[in-house]
Write an enzyme that holds these catalytic residues in place. Structure first.
Site, PDB file in Angstrom:
ATOM      1  N   LYS A 143      -6.179   5.297 -21.260  1.00 50.70           N
ATOM      2  CA  LYS A 143      -6.263   5.849 -22.603  1.00 50.70           C
ATOM      3  C   LYS A 143      -4.894   5.810 -23.306  1.00 50.70           C
ATOM      4  CE  LYS A 143     -10.391   6.521 -21.009  1.00 50.70           C
ATOM      5  NZ  LYS A 143     -10.892   7.780 -20.475  1.00 50.70           N
TER       6      LYS A 143
ATOM      7  N   ARG B 146       0.844  -1.209   0.000  1.00 52.13           N
ATOM      8  CA  ARG B 146       0.000   0.000   0.000  1.00 52.13           C
ATOM      9  C   ARG B 146       0.873   1.250   0.000  1.00 52.13           C
ATOM     10  NH1 ARG B 146      -2.091   1.911   4.620  1.00 52.13           N
ATOM     11  NH2 ARG B 146      -2.592  -0.142   5.417  1.00 52.13           N
TER      12      ARG B 146
ATOM     13  N   TYR C 240     -15.471  15.731 -18.365  1.00 57.60           N
ATOM     14  CA  TYR C 240     -15.789  14.315 -18.506  1.00 57.60           C
ATOM     15  C   TYR C 240     -16.964  13.974 -17.576  1.00 57.60           C
ATOM     16  CZ  TYR C 240     -14.760   9.286 -18.511  1.00 57.60           C
ATOM     17  OH  TYR C 240     -14.824   7.923 -18.619  1.00 57.60           O
TER      18      TYR C 240
ATOM     19  N   ASP D 173      -6.951  17.952 -16.051  1.00 57.45           N
ATOM     20  CA  ASP D 173      -7.082  16.600 -16.611  1.00 57.45           C
ATOM     21  C   ASP D 173      -6.458  16.639 -18.003  1.00 57.45           C
ATOM     22  OD1 ASP D 173      -7.900  14.288 -17.921  1.00 57.45           O
ATOM     23  OD2 ASP D 173      -9.824  14.199 -16.877  1.00 57.45           O
TER      24      ASP D 173
HETATM   25  C1  LIG Z   1     -11.515   8.137 -19.270  1.00 58.97           C
HETATM   26  C2  LIG Z   1     -11.361   9.477 -18.700  1.00 58.97           C
HETATM   27  C3  LIG Z   1     -11.400   9.689 -17.311  1.00 58.97           C
HETATM   28  C4  LIG Z   1     -11.631   8.565 -16.334  1.00 58.97           C
HETATM   29  O1  LIG Z   1     -10.675   7.568 -16.406  1.00 58.97           O
HETATM   30  P1  LIG Z   1     -10.959   6.053 -15.988  1.00 58.97           P
HETATM   31  O2  LIG Z   1      -9.643   5.396 -16.200  1.00 58.97           O
HETATM   32  O3  LIG Z   1     -12.059   5.541 -16.858  1.00 58.97           O
HETATM   33  O4  LIG Z   1     -11.379   6.074 -14.549  1.00 58.97           O
HETATM   34  C5  LIG Z   1     -11.230  10.979 -16.844  1.00 58.97           C
HETATM   35  N1  LIG Z   1     -11.046  12.022 -17.687  1.00 58.97           N
HETATM   36  C6  LIG Z   1     -11.015  11.845 -19.019  1.00 58.97           C
HETATM   37  C7  LIG Z   1     -10.801  13.045 -19.881  1.00 58.97           C
HETATM   38  C8  LIG Z   1     -11.180  10.592 -19.579  1.00 58.97           C
HETATM   39  O5  LIG Z   1     -11.162  10.425 -20.900  1.00 58.97           O
END
Ligand SMILES: *Cc1c(COP(=O)(O)O)cnc(C)c1O
Length: 397
Positions: A211, A59, A113, A186
């Site tokens: 992604k 952890r 998002y 983000d």
């Molecule tokens: C996919 C995504 C998220 C969330 O990510 P997860 O891995 O699905 O939890 C947050 N912000 C953006 C811009 C995304 O494309």
């Protein structure tokens, strides 16, 4: 060092001078162990007491995850990084870190998002964190909001979903700093190849590793990259609450990151070709693409994004189409995959109406400019000719 070199070498081959066996693995192995021991207890005591770097309990830290975190921090020139179990967990950790010593108020971009909007409304608001929204591409409006009320943090996406608007991260960072607010960005859609938010003055950069960075559609993960002033709180919170990514996913992500700049370049080139092709197609009413000279944020894009790298996403509106016509188009696709993700080696198509923006009312969607004929495409690394041929046969009436 350049991004391409860092992506291949960072985090690898870290010899432990105190390891008596002496060999060094060429790539970081998967350390599937919940705890780690030392031959002498005095050393374990020093590691547990933070006097010496090391691993005790998963952890707190795991060597596979540590290698990934070092890589991610280097890619965006942060002081350090935390790899989390998902992008949403990373977003939550970033916001909690930003708000720890500040007012529990967030000024958020109105285009976010979907799950991030839910995090603000359904998780943070019931805990007493208030959120106000602003059009993040309207800089005077952002400044006016920051002057009207004290905020603990500003939250935005580098490239918004699905209309691909780009806010002035550098100017917003300056305004936030003057107002005593942290800036959380983000950076999932842009990726570190296009934008490195900390270099522009942001304090915490968030990624969904699911992604572009892992890139193969086989990992769920997230990351926070922090500046020096926020890293200690982020690390302490993580040790206590345990949001971290496991060693298997860390390994897969590390493997993905090595080819990430190569993939991203190809994906951006494919997006450029496909956007131009779509814009000329009679069945396409409108194309949203960061490389379009007529993009509403063209000046900011020209300043923040490198030449020739305008992102892998293209959204477009089908002429005179509603749900049935969009469904027919999507069902005809054979190469492009109908998936709810993005950033993979394969091209992905998503219909915001039934996916990312499903929970919004028609009026809320209309206010954001998301119409029933809007489709979002994220280009993969396939040959552009094959993607275009697939789109062409699917667009045939
Ligand atoms: C996919 C995504 C998220 C969330 O990510 P997860 O891995 O699905 O939890 C947050 N912000 C953006 C811009 C995304 O494309």
């Amino acid at each position: 060092m350049k991004m391409e070199t860092k992506a291949v070498h960072a985090g690898d081959r870290q010899a432990d001078p105190k390891n008596p066996s002496g060999f060094v693995p060429v790539t970081p192995p998967i350390f599937a162990s919940a705890s780690f021991l030392y031959a002498d207890t005095a050393r374990r005591d020093r590691v547990l007491g933070h006097e010496e770097e090391g691993f005790c309990y998963a952890r707190y830290q795991n060597p596979t995850r540590a290698a990934l975190e070092q890589t991610l921090a280097e890619l965006e020139n942060g002081a350090g990084a935390l790899a989390c179990s998902s992008g949403m967990m990373a977003m939550q950790m970033a916001l909690l870190t930003a708000l720890t010593d500040r007012r529990k108020t967030i000024l958020a971009a109105s285009a976010l998002y979907g799950a991030t909007l839910n995090l603000l409304a359904k998780v943070l608001e019931p805990m007493g964190v208030e959120t106000d929204f602003v059009d993040i591409c309207d800089l005077p409006a952002v400044r006016a909001k920051l002057a009207a009320r004290p905020y603990g943090c500003v939250l935005m996406e580098t490239i918004s979903n699905p209309l691909l608007r780009v806010g002035a991260v550098d100017s917003i960072a300056e305004a936030a700093r003057e107002a005593g607010a942290a800036l959380v960005v983000d950076n999932t859609f842009a990726s570190p190849l296009l934008v490195r938010p900390l270099e522009l003055g942001a304090n915490l950069s968030v990624h969904s590793l699911t992604k572009f960075l892992s890139g193969h559609g086989d990992v769920l993960g997230g990351a926070v990259i922090a500046d020096a002033s926020h890293l200690p709180v982020l690390e302490s919170m993580s040790r206590i609450s345990g949001p971290a990514l496991g060693p298997f996913e860390s390994y897969l992500t590390m493997r993905g990151v090595k080819t990430f700049p190569l993939r991203m370049e190809r994906q951006c080139a494919n997006a450029c070709r496909v956007a131009a092709w779509l814009a000329a197609h009679p069945r396409v009413a409108r194309v949203h693409y960061c490389g379009d000279p007529a993009h509403p944020d063209a000046a900011v894009i020209g300043r923040l994004l490198p030449e020739g790298l305008r992102g892998a996403l293209v959204s477009f509106e089908l002429r005179d189409a509603g749900k049935p016509e969009v469904f027919t188009f999507m069902d005809k696709l054979r190469v492009v995959v109908r998936g709810t993700s993005l950033g993979d080696v394969h091209s992905l198509v998503l219909y915001p109406l039934i996916a990312s923006h499903r929970d919004l009312s028609r009026r809320q969607r209309a206010r954001l400019g998301i119409h029933d004929n809007l489709v979002r495409l994220c280009l993969g690394i396939e040959a552009a000719e094959d993607i275009i041929a697939d789109l062409e046969q699917a667009l045939e009436a």
